[in-house]
Design an enzyme around this catalytic site. Structure first.
Site, PDB file in Angstrom:
ATOM      1  N   THR A 122      -0.715   7.444  -3.212  1.00 48.00           N
ATOM      2  CA  THR A 122       0.199   6.947  -2.164  1.00 48.00           C
ATOM      3  C   THR A 122       1.524   7.716  -2.162  1.00 48.00           C
ATOM      4  OG1 THR A 122       1.202   5.181  -3.531  1.00 48.00           O
ATOM      5  CG2 THR A 122      -0.789   4.608  -2.255  1.00 48.00           C
ATOM      6  N   LEU A 166       3.966   5.651   2.069  1.00 49.33           N
ATOM      7  CA  LEU A 166       2.969   4.887   2.829  1.00 49.33           C
ATOM      8  C   LEU A 166       1.974   4.228   1.880  1.00 49.33           C
ATOM      9  CD1 LEU A 166       2.499   7.528   5.673  1.00 49.33           C
ATOM     10  CD2 LEU A 166       3.776   5.365   5.804  1.00 49.33           C
ATOM     11  N   HIS A 167       2.499   3.418   0.930  1.00 51.41           N
ATOM     12  CA  HIS A 167       1.622   2.800  -0.076  1.00 51.41           C
ATOM     13  C   HIS A 167       0.540   1.938   0.589  1.00 51.41           C
ATOM     14  CE1 HIS A 167       4.413   4.007  -3.225  1.00 51.41           C
ATOM     15  NE2 HIS A 167       5.386   3.326  -2.681  1.00 51.41           N
ATOM     16  N   ASP A 168       0.957   0.845   1.204  1.00 50.79           N
ATOM     17  CA  ASP A 168      -0.013  -0.091   1.779  1.00 50.79           C
ATOM     18  C   ASP A 168      -0.738   0.502   2.993  1.00 50.79           C
ATOM     19  OD1 ASP A 168       0.677  -1.847  -0.219  1.00 50.79           O
ATOM     20  OD2 ASP A 168       2.051  -3.009   1.019  1.00 50.79           O
TER      21      ASP A 168
END
Ligand code: BDR
Ligand code: CA
Length: 303
Positions: A193, A236-238
Site C-alpha cells: 500500500t 491508498l491503503h484501504d
C-alpha cells in the site's frame, strides 16, 4: 461480480475505498459493518452512515451494522491526528438513516451463511468484528469466499510502531484468530500500500468529473493536505484492498502462514512463513494499474 461486505473504520482512506466499492460494476455491496479504530465507534459509524447516505443513489439500500467499540484486549488508540476531526476531516450532511438492527457480527454471519454466491469480506480496520464472527460461527470459514485484509507490514517498516501496522496493532489477538481460522485471506499490507498514493502536486483535482464521489474524494484529499503541511503523499491503503478485490492480478502474492506478535515491543508485528497456507501475502503491486483503478472508480461515477 463479487458480493462484498466492507468492514471499516472511516477514516479518510476508508471513505475512498467505500466510494470505489459503491461505484464498481464488479462489486455488489451487501452492507457496511463498522468498527472502532481510526476514530471511536460512534464516529466511525456516524461517518459510515453519512457516507452511504451521501454516495448511494438508492438511499437506504446499503445497510450499516454497528460493530466493536473495543479490541479483544484493552481499547482502540484512534488516529484523529491522521484522519482529522471526527475521523474524516470534512463534514457531510446529517444523516436520516439509522444503523441496521443486527450487530456487525450478526450481519456478517447472517449474510454470509444465507448467500447464494459466497461472500467476500473486505476488512479495512481492526479485525475485531471478523474474528468475532468467525469465532461465533465455525461454519463461516467455508461459507466465505475470502477475507481481503488491509493490514500488516511484512518486510516494510510499520506505521504505528517500527514493527507494526495500525489495523493489526489495534487488535493483534483478533488478527491472529482470523489468520489461524483457516478462512482464505489475502493480506494487503504496507509493503504494497505504501507504493500507491496520491501526490499533493497532482491536486486539487485528483479525481475528475462532477459526481459526488469525485467531489468528496477531492475534498477529503484537499483537507488532508491543507491540515498537514508536511504531507506530500496520501497513501491508498484501504483503496488498494478494494482494487485488489476487483482485480487480484494487480498483486503478486505468496501463500503463507501468518502470525502476529502479541508480546513486547514487537506487539502487532505480522510474520509470514512462506511456502503454503491459507493466507496470501501481497509482496508486490502493479502501481500504475492499481492507482488507475482507484482513480477511475472515484472519478467516473455519476451518483
Ligand atoms: C490503515 O490504518 C488506518 O489508519 C487506515 O484507514 C488503514 O486502514 C493503514 O495502516
Ligand atoms: Ca481503515
Amino acid at each position: 461480480m463479487r458480493t462484498v461486505i466492507l468492514d471499516t473504520d472511516p477514516g479518510t482512506d476508508d471513505a475512498l475505498a467505500l466510494m470505489m466499492a459503491l461505484n464498481s460494476p464488479d462489486l455488489r455491496v451487501e452492507g457496511v459493518t463498522t468498527v472502532g479504530g481510526n476514530a471511536s465507534l460512534t464516529d466511525t459509524t456516524d461517518n459510515a452512515i453519512r457516507l452511504v447516505e451521501y454516495l448511494d443513489e438508492e438511499r437506504g439500500a446499503i445497510p450499516v451494522a454497528v460493530g466493536a467499540d473495543r479490541p479483544v484486549h484493552g481499547s482502540f488508540t484512534h488516529a484523529y491526528h491522521v484522519h482529522g476531526a471526527g475521523g474524516l476531516g470534512v463534514r457531510l450532511p446529517a444523516p436520516t438513516l439509522k444503523p441496521h438492527a443486527m450487530s456487525a457480527v450478526e450481519f456478517i454471519c447472517d449474510r454470509a451463511l444465507q448467500a447464494v454466491q459466497p461472500l467476500t469480506v473486505i476488512a479495512l480496520g481492526p479485525l475485531t468484528n471478523v474474528a468475532a464472527a468467525l469465532g461465533s460461527r465455525p461454519d463461516l470459514v467455508d461459507a466465505l469466499a475470502e477475507v481481503v485484509v488491509m493490514g500488516g507490514a511484512f518486510e516494510a517498516p510499520g506505521n504505528i510502531t517500527p514493527h507494526a501496522e495500525f489495523n493489526i496493532h489495534e487488535d493483534p489477538e483478533a488478527a491472529n484468530a482470523v489468520f489461524a481460522s483457516g478462512v482464505l485471506v489475502t493480506v494487503v499490507g504496507l509493503d504494497v500500500t505504501r507504493q500507491t498514493s496520491m501526490h499533493r502536486r497532482d491536486g486539487p483535482r485528483w479525481f475528475e468529473g462532477e459526481s459526488r464521489s469525485a467531489e468528496l474524494g477531492n475534498r477529503i484529499l484537499a483537507d488532508r493536505f491543507q491540515e498537514r503541511a508536511d504531507l506530500q503523499e496520501f497513501y491508498l491503503h484501504d483503496p488498494l484492498a478494494v482494487a485488489a478485490t476487483i482485480d487480484p492480478d494487480i498483486l503478486t502474492s505468496r501463500p503463507a502462514q501468518v502470525s502476529v506478535v502479541t508480546e513486547g515491543d514487537e506487539r502487532g508485528r505480522t510474520v509470514a512463513r512462506y511456502g503454503g497456507g491459507t493466507v496470501k501475502v501481497a509482496v508486490d503491486v502493479d502501481v500504475e494499474r492499481a492507482v488507475g483503478i482507484v482513480r477511475s472508480l472515484i472519478s467516473d461515477s455519476q451518483t
